[in-house]
Design a protein around this motif. Structure first.
Motif, PDB file in Angstrom:
ATOM      1  N   GLU A 200       0.823  -1.226   0.000  1.00 29.44           N
ATOM      2  CA  GLU A 200       0.000   0.000   0.000  1.00 29.44           C
ATOM      3  C   GLU A 200       0.848   1.263   0.000  1.00 29.44           C
ATOM      4  O   GLU A 200       0.362   2.337  -0.347  1.00 29.44           O
ATOM      5  CB  GLU A 200      -0.939   0.000   1.221  1.00 29.44           C
ATOM      6  CG  GLU A 200      -2.027  -1.059   1.137  1.00 29.44           C
ATOM      7  CD  GLU A 200      -2.757  -1.307   2.457  1.00 29.44           C
ATOM      8  OE1 GLU A 200      -3.861  -1.846   2.431  1.00 29.44           O
ATOM      9  OE2 GLU A 200      -2.202  -0.967   3.525  1.00 29.44           O
ATOM     10  N   ALA A 393      -2.318  -9.794   3.513  1.00 31.68           N
ATOM     11  CA  ALA A 393      -3.745 -10.112   3.516  1.00 31.68           C
ATOM     12  C   ALA A 393      -4.252 -10.076   2.075  1.00 31.68           C
ATOM     13  O   ALA A 393      -3.522  -9.674   1.160  1.00 31.68           O
ATOM     14  CB  ALA A 393      -4.496  -9.117   4.381  1.00 31.68           C
ATOM     15  N   ASP A 394      -5.498 -10.477   1.885  1.00 34.84           N
ATOM     16  CA  ASP A 394      -6.050 -10.518   0.528  1.00 34.84           C
ATOM     17  C   ASP A 394      -5.986  -9.162  -0.166  1.00 34.84           C
ATOM     18  O   ASP A 394      -5.734  -9.088  -1.369  1.00 34.84           O
ATOM     19  CB  ASP A 394      -7.493 -11.029   0.568  1.00 34.84           C
ATOM     20  CG  ASP A 394      -7.548 -12.538   0.800  1.00 34.84           C
ATOM     21  OD1 ASP A 394      -6.712 -13.249   0.209  1.00 34.84           O
ATOM     22  OD2 ASP A 394      -8.394 -12.995   1.581  1.00 34.84           O
ATOM     23  N   ARG A 395      -6.195  -8.077   0.596  1.00 34.44           N
ATOM     24  CA  ARG A 395      -6.153  -6.768  -0.065  1.00 34.44           C
ATOM     25  C   ARG A 395      -4.746  -6.452  -0.572  1.00 34.44           C
ATOM     26  O   ARG A 395      -4.580  -5.785  -1.591  1.00 34.44           O
ATOM     27  CB  ARG A 395      -6.665  -5.667   0.870  1.00 34.44           C
ATOM     28  CG  ARG A 395      -5.819  -5.405   2.105  1.00 34.44           C
ATOM     29  CD  ARG A 395      -6.513  -4.427   3.043  1.00 34.44           C
ATOM     30  NE  ARG A 395      -5.710  -4.037   4.192  1.00 34.44           N
ATOM     31  CZ  ARG A 395      -5.558  -4.781   5.297  1.00 34.44           C
ATOM     32  NH1 ARG A 395      -6.149  -5.957   5.391  1.00 34.44           N
ATOM     33  NH2 ARG A 395      -4.824  -4.338   6.299  1.00 34.44           N
ATOM     34  N   SER A 398      -4.073  -8.627  -3.775  1.00 33.90           N
ATOM     35  CA  SER A 398      -4.794  -8.078  -4.912  1.00 33.90           C
ATOM     36  C   SER A 398      -4.108  -6.798  -5.421  1.00 33.90           C
ATOM     37  O   SER A 398      -3.986  -6.567  -6.627  1.00 33.90           O
ATOM     38  CB  SER A 398      -6.233  -7.814  -4.467  1.00 33.90           C
ATOM     39  OG  SER A 398      -6.827  -6.819  -5.213  1.00 33.90           O
ATOM     40  N   LEU A 399      -3.633  -5.986  -4.494  1.00 26.27           N
ATOM     41  CA  LEU A 399      -2.970  -4.740  -4.868  1.00 26.27           C
ATOM     42  C   LEU A 399      -1.614  -5.014  -5.522  1.00 26.27           C
ATOM     43  O   LEU A 399      -1.183  -4.289  -6.426  1.00 26.27           O
ATOM     44  CB  LEU A 399      -2.795  -3.868  -3.614  1.00 26.27           C
ATOM     45  CG  LEU A 399      -2.693  -2.369  -3.829  1.00 26.27           C
ATOM     46  CD1 LEU A 399      -3.951  -1.813  -4.473  1.00 26.27           C
ATOM     47  CD2 LEU A 399      -2.443  -1.657  -2.504  1.00 26.27           C
ATOM     48  N   LYS A 402      -2.282  -5.693  -9.067  1.00 29.88           N
ATOM     49  CA  LYS A 402      -2.624  -4.493  -9.834  1.00 29.88           C
ATOM     50  C   LYS A 402      -1.474  -3.520  -9.993  1.00 29.88           C
ATOM     51  O   LYS A 402      -1.303  -2.928 -11.051  1.00 29.88           O
ATOM     52  CB  LYS A 402      -3.768  -3.755  -9.120  1.00 29.88           C
ATOM     53  CG  LYS A 402      -5.133  -4.224  -9.537  1.00 29.88           C
ATOM     54  CD  LYS A 402      -6.200  -3.399  -8.836  1.00 29.88           C
ATOM     55  CE  LYS A 402      -7.234  -4.341  -8.258  1.00 29.88           C
ATOM     56  NZ  LYS A 402      -8.087  -3.731  -7.265  1.00 29.88           N
ATOM     57  N   LYS A 419      -6.257 -19.332  -3.542  1.00 32.73           N
ATOM     58  CA  LYS A 419      -7.104 -19.159  -2.365  1.00 32.73           C
ATOM     59  C   LYS A 419      -6.577 -20.056  -1.254  1.00 32.73           C
ATOM     60  O   LYS A 419      -5.846 -21.011  -1.501  1.00 32.73           O
ATOM     61  CB  LYS A 419      -8.550 -19.528  -2.704  1.00 32.73           C
ATOM     62  CG  LYS A 419      -9.194 -18.561  -3.683  1.00 32.73           C
ATOM     63  CD  LYS A 419     -10.688 -18.800  -3.800  1.00 32.73           C
ATOM     64  CE  LYS A 419     -11.269 -17.999  -4.955  1.00 32.73           C
ATOM     65  NZ  LYS A 419     -11.071 -16.541  -4.839  1.00 32.73           N
TER      66      LYS A 419
ATOM     67  N   ASP B 346     -10.723  -7.154   2.794  1.00 33.49           N
ATOM     68  CA  ASP B 346     -10.019  -8.370   2.363  1.00 33.49           C
ATOM     69  C   ASP B 346     -10.961  -9.338   1.649  1.00 33.49           C
ATOM     70  O   ASP B 346     -10.583  -9.960   0.657  1.00 33.49           O
ATOM     71  CB  ASP B 346      -9.376  -9.072   3.567  1.00 33.49           C
ATOM     72  CG  ASP B 346      -8.067  -8.404   3.962  1.00 33.49           C
ATOM     73  OD1 ASP B 346      -7.407  -7.830   3.072  1.00 33.49           O
ATOM     74  OD2 ASP B 346      -7.708  -8.459   5.148  1.00 33.49           O
ATOM     75  N   ALA B 349     -11.486  -8.100  -1.792  1.00 34.79           N
ATOM     76  CA  ALA B 349     -10.281  -8.330  -2.596  1.00 34.79           C
ATOM     77  C   ALA B 349     -10.172  -9.805  -2.975  1.00 34.79           C
ATOM     78  O   ALA B 349      -9.838 -10.152  -4.108  1.00 34.79           O
ATOM     79  CB  ALA B 349      -9.040  -7.874  -1.832  1.00 34.79           C
TER      80      ALA B 349
END
Lengths: 556, 556
Positions: A200, A393-395, A398-399, A402, A419, B346, B349
């Protein structure tokens, strides 16, 4: 040719519980063995340990663990060793010197006996028939951290656990960029797993060595004692605090079990240097005038029961804090710890103690993780065919996809975001999901492992929200005597003032029982009482206490 | 001449539970009437309400509430009205139009009937014999927010609740700097209370109107639906989202009780303008193609049971989220909410939904509070003799003293940091502590108010950590029959697999009872069983369940 199997036993999309499995035919290689930290939805739980049932099944089916490699000495990478090793067949474990020492301490804590083999960097080492690996030096918030280059029959894999690219590390041990560049130049890296936790942020994470001068500035012109609280394994931070103390002529005292243990280990293994005469035993703290004293103390997250928190609330035998002292939080708050962390700071502020923390002094703490730009650089250098963000974490994963992988022209099929529980099959051409296993982390609660499961946890959460009502129903000669019923509760309402509620409960119990008639079975009666009473109480008072009917047969 | 008394009934050093008392002789003026939000140490509690026992004592002793003034429409400033008004004698309440409307909604929710008088800015209004006040327009994250200039017999007091100095507010209503400057120019302000919550930040808080263009940018090129989640009272944010939707040709749907209620109120009172044809009823959501739809949805803190969270976990009747949609968190996380807030992000995401939040897009949320520099400017302009930071935690109050008041040459005796419960006495020359009262906030739990006290809460916390063990001890003809003892537990270990533990408990219970002998009194026996069993269980399993021995006399 066979494919390589990959599974994160601690689950993907988790920051902690690191335990990765690589399997080729019947040979299994493990990387790391860490615990997880329970959140507010797991009251009473001390730690979580990865679910190894898949691993046990593989062993059952004839597979063999050829070795385990530890990347660095944080508990979310080594803390599960004492819990899991006793349930597994013997296999060799490899680590850098300090990591081995920390792992050894964890094992000793729980009286588990296991030797850990120490390996240097860039030393190629074979495991079983199929695997080779070597350590690559990286910088992180604990010294002696490593990335791992695996050679497997399907190709090379770069396992890049927690790291940052510190350009000026405190101990001078830089990330081995030369070697990393070389891997990329060879152009044959099949896959890279990379720590994505701090994706982030898009500014290069400042060097740990910038923290020392900032700490020194904070420590100047303090009338009383100085207390510095930090992560107990952050030896570079401790080293810099020591250096500042030396400069200011302050003696150093370590307080708190984790800090004391880690400092002892690190001093023995020369990862920490304490100038002669600087260190004072905590029992002699009273002999040093406040203005000549610096206490390095555990509890940087405001943990209940930690040395710092006991000192803050005037509850510590040795450390008393006065308003002439200064407390330095040289640690960020870890998400989920905000309430205790800020409560400790607020209490100090209320007591007119000078307290500083990263939110108002960003330079007294720097992260140990690579920002997006460093992640990007690593990916650029390594040029793997496949890339998998880990440790976030998943966020974050994903980031990473991207903002790191996509801009470097990686295609969707090359960016791996399995997953939780997905077993990947990897060959030179592609990666696919071979199987989905269900992972449920085991809880450590006191001395019990795994006996606090979902039902017990859900009961605890329900108990915490509205307490419990025990309905005692005595039965004499096959007939419940409702006139002798007792109602006992905890955590519901203050019972001394709750006659009205108790009478209501008794009255409703009788009504419900009458509705059900005499021939109702015990289990049915209990179930109905639980449900109906719960519903009626909710209507009357909007609370849902746990209701526990007990039928008690008394035959005399 | 008498002195003016001042007390924060909700406690000083708290951000919420705002309720301030000003008393001159027998006349009491109240400002705000807000709830507090329970933290993790108060499981099951819905809200906290300020302790009004001091106020009731004063009334008992002959004092009279001459009026209550509401500064703005947030729940921590108006939410306690329906809980407290029924326990107080009647008095007039004054507010700005929107605040009055919001307060009215809160009262209606709980079926409390009370008229609130609406006042404009700069209108001087008398309350009783001693007080006058007028509203001063300020900017904040809810429209129609006010500061209050009080005139009292000891001098003028500026009560500066939550504010920011927005240079370009969405509704064009600027903070009334002219009037504030004028107060300062007159040079006779005795005291200013100022919102210090955001003192840790030293850059002027960006204007709310910068958020609109940022939201518009985020909302462009989205294939599917857009979901925007925000604080439900943040009408300027809602207004800007509506404007962006209009520009993009997306219909707007409001989902979530709090958002729907606030929007209805704000539309009626013209605080929100929705262009004709833009609004769609949520029941008709299926009739609009995804790419033409924007859902403004409650749950920006990831609150359990909120509309957003139900939608995120596939549990919402109307709103389904697909991976072509985009979710915009136009709200910061409030400390303490990190786990549910980030869990929701999360999960999105992980489901490959595009999700953005302030940590990666700072400009989709801006604070409604003044930074240090704005606080400093206010103090510079107002030039009060005394200054008191309010609306912040202890660390903020302390920092306000150091970084705002001190640099402006305020002396210690001029900077007021009363401790929670301290009643101040104020005259033209000095401020002193007249009295210390103990404040204990009352809990709202379901329909019960104040019946969940410290004992019940501490029981709930203990229950959550290790559950409960109920020991049923039957007594026949004055003799406890330990062979008929029953052990029941919840939240301790999974009982179906816990025969060993149950047997241990039974065995130890017998031993403890034998040690105590036959003549031990019931209370003593129960107390000893609780203590000793707890200690022994802790030794064996390192857990401390609540132990509840029940002696049951059976005479038949």
């Amino acid at each position: 040719m066979s494919k390589l199997k990959f599974l994160a036993l601690g689950g993907m999309g988790r920051v902690t519980q690191n335990l990765y499995l690589y399997q080729y035919e019947q040979e299994i290689l493990l990387i790391d063995c860490g615990i997880g930290f329970p959140d507010i939805y797991m009251p009473g739980v001390d730690a979580l340990i990865p679910d190894i049932s898949y691993l046990l099944n593989q062993i059952e089916a004839g597979a063999k663990i050829v070795g385990m490699i530890l990347s660095h000495g944080h508990d979310d990478h080594i803390g599960a060793l004492p819990f899991l090793l006793p349930n597994l067949p013997d296999f060799p474990i490899y680590a850098s010197p300090l990591t081995a020492q920390f792992a050894h301490d964890r094992l000793l804590d729980k009286k588990v006996d296991k030797n850990i083999q120490v390996l240097g960097d860039r030393q190629n080492f074979s495991l079983g028939q199929y695997f080779k690996f070597q350590f690559i030096a990286v910088t992180h918030s604990v010294p002696d951290s490593k990335h791992i280059l695996l050679e497997t029959p399907v190709g090379k894999i770069y396992h890049g656990s927690d790291f940052k690219l510190d350009k000026n590390p405190v101990d001078g041990h830089l990330t081995d960029m030369e070697f990393i560049e070389q891997i990329g130049r060879q152009g044959d890296l099949l896959m890279a797993c990379l720590d994505c936790l701090r994706v982030e942020r898009d500014v290069w994470t400042p060097s740990e060595s910038t923290v020392g001068p900032a700490l020194l500035r904070e420590m100047q012109n303090v009338e009383g004692k100085i207390l510095v609280t930090l992560m107990s394994s952050h030896l570079h931070r401790i080293q810099q605090t020591i250096t500042a103390c030396q400069e200011l002529g302050r003696k150093v005292v370590f307080v708190g079990r984790s800090v004391e243990q880690n400092v002892k280990t690190a001093t023995q293994s020369k990862s920490l240097t304490i100038p002669k005469g600087l260190l004072i035993d905590k029992k002699k703290i009273k002999q040093i005038p406040d203005e000549k004293l610096c206490i390095i103390i555990a509890g940087s997250q405001g943990q209940e029961g930690s040395s710092l928190v006991r000192a803050v609330y005037g509850d510590h035998q040795i450390v008393q804090i006065s308003n002439r002292d200064k407390v330095i939080f040289s640690a960020d708050v870890i998400p989920g710890n905000e309430i205790p962390y800020y409560s400790a700071i607020d209490q100090l502020a209320a007591d007119e103690v000078d307290v500083v923390y990263p939110e108002i002094r960003p330079n007294i703490h720097r992260s140990g993780h690579a920002s997006r730009v460093e992640q990007e650089l690593m990916l650029k250098l390594l040029k793997p065919k496949f890339v998998m963000p880990i440790g976030g974490a998943d966020r974050h994963r994903s980031l990473f996809k991207k903002t790191v992988a996509k801009p470097l022209s990686y295609q969707d099929w090359q960016i791996l975001l399995p997953k939780s529980g997905e077993v990947l099959e990897i060959d030179r051409q592609r990666v696919s999901v071979a199987q989905q296993v269900s992972l449920s982390a085991k809880t450590v609660d006191g001395l019990g492992i795994g006996d606090v499961g979902p039902i017990v946890l859900s009961d605890r959460l329900n108990l915490s929200k509205a307490g419990i009502i025990v309905l005692l129903l005595p039965r004499f000669k096959k007939k419940i005597d409702y006139s002798k019923m007792q109602v006992i509760s905890r955590g519901f309402v203050f019972m001394k003032e709750a006659d009205e509620v108790v009478n209501y409960i008794k009255k409703e119990t009788v009504k419900i029982a009458q509705d059900l008639g005499k021939n109702v079975k015990d289990e049915e009666l209990k179930r109905r009482l639980e449900k109906r009473l719960a519903r009626r109480l909710f209507k009357v008072i909007r609370r849902e206490p746990m209701i526990l009917p007990v039928i008690w047969d008394i035959e005399r």
